[in-house]
Design an enzyme around this catalytic site. Structure first.
Site, PDB file in Angstrom:
ATOM      1  N   LEU A 127      51.304  30.664  42.459  1.00  0.00           N
ATOM      2  CA  LEU A 127      50.126  30.609  42.195  1.00  0.00           C
ATOM      3  C   LEU A 127      49.685  32.288  41.932  1.00  0.00           C
ATOM      4  O   LEU A 127      50.339  33.057  42.716  1.00  0.00           O
ATOM      5  CB  LEU A 127      49.170  30.149  43.207  1.00  0.00           C
ATOM      6  CG  LEU A 127      47.515  30.472  43.083  1.00  0.00           C
ATOM      7  CD1 LEU A 127      47.029  29.208  42.057  1.00  0.00           C
ATOM      8  CD2 LEU A 127      46.900  30.435  44.491  1.00  0.00           C
ATOM      9  N   HIS A 128      49.095  32.653  41.008  1.00  0.00           N
ATOM     10  CA  HIS A 128      48.496  33.906  40.542  1.00  0.00           C
ATOM     11  C   HIS A 128      47.329  33.985  40.022  1.00  0.00           C
ATOM     12  O   HIS A 128      47.317  33.055  38.787  1.00  0.00           O
ATOM     13  CB  HIS A 128      49.797  34.866  39.801  1.00  0.00           C
ATOM     14  CG  HIS A 128      50.326  33.996  38.672  1.00  0.00           C
ATOM     15  ND1 HIS A 128      51.188  33.051  38.825  1.00  0.00           N
ATOM     16  CD2 HIS A 128      50.144  34.404  37.394  1.00  0.00           C
ATOM     17  CE1 HIS A 128      51.376  32.849  37.569  1.00  0.00           C
ATOM     18  NE2 HIS A 128      50.847  33.622  36.881  1.00  0.00           N
ATOM     19  N   GLN A 129      46.515  34.644  40.275  1.00  0.00           N
ATOM     20  CA  GLN A 129      45.092  34.914  39.406  1.00  0.00           C
ATOM     21  C   GLN A 129      45.190  36.147  38.570  1.00  0.00           C
ATOM     22  O   GLN A 129      45.576  37.254  38.784  1.00  0.00           O
ATOM     23  CB  GLN A 129      43.745  35.154  40.668  1.00  0.00           C
ATOM     24  CG  GLN A 129      42.659  35.267  39.998  1.00  0.00           C
ATOM     25  CD  GLN A 129      41.523  35.292  40.750  1.00  0.00           C
ATOM     26  OE1 GLN A 129      41.660  36.232  41.538  1.00  0.00           O
ATOM     27  NE2 GLN A 129      40.583  34.500  40.566  1.00  0.00           N
TER      28      GLN A 129
END
Length: 173
Positions: A127-129
């Site tokens: 996950l990465h924003q």
């Protein structure tokens, strides 16, 4: 700082990504996952570190100042974050918006998580924003006709500006 530091054209970074040359072939946890192998040096482009998450410059930015917020833990789906991880991710989002505004005065932001390959996640296993600063007219003829984006400063320069802006925020809080 005014807009003068954002007036150069620089786009060669995208071609490696477009060709797939620099994409990891395996995004499973471990040394192949680019978000699991973090480098603390300035060359590693880490802007800031927290207890559960960190901020890094995107190696293949959509716009100048494009950063990513990543949990240290290798987790693919937002609902699988712990309360502490999601809280710190949100806290970093607000801090980075303040720092980016102080460093480069964008008119707006695109902020999001691409969950899964069908949603556009190039690295879906970790996950990465995304936080993408936006300016009026930043999607111009280069994107429409030339099929490329304009980058106005080197990633290292952006990283240094944002790290300094975060330090300034720390002293004013």
């Amino acid at each position: 700082m005014g807009q003068e530091k954002w007036d150069l054209l620089w786009t060669p970074h995208r071609i490696a990504y477009i060709k797939g040359e620099s994409r990891p072939s395996n995004t499973e946890e471990g040394p192949q996952c680019p978000f699991c192998r973090t480098d603390d040096s300035e060359e590693g482009l880490i802007v800031a570190r927290g207890e559960h998450t960190y901020v890094v410059m995107n190696l293949f930015p959509y716009n100048p100042g494009h950063v990513l917020i990543c949990p240290y833990r290798h987790v693919a789906d937002f609902p699988d974050l712990t309360v502490e991880e999601s809280s710190e991710l949100s806290w970093f989002q607000a801090r980075m918006m303040r720092a980016i505004r102080a460093a480069s005065n964008p008119a707006g932001f695109n902020i999001g998580l691409n969950q899964g390959p069908a949603a556009g996640a190039g690295i879906s296993g970790h996950l990465h924003q995304h936080i993408v600063p936006r300016w009026p007219g930043d999607s111009n003829f280069m994107t429409t006709v030339g099929g490329s984006r304009t980058m106005v400063m080197l990633l290292e320069e952006s990283r240094d500006l944002f790290a300094a802006a975060l330090a300034d925020l720390d002293t004013s809080d």
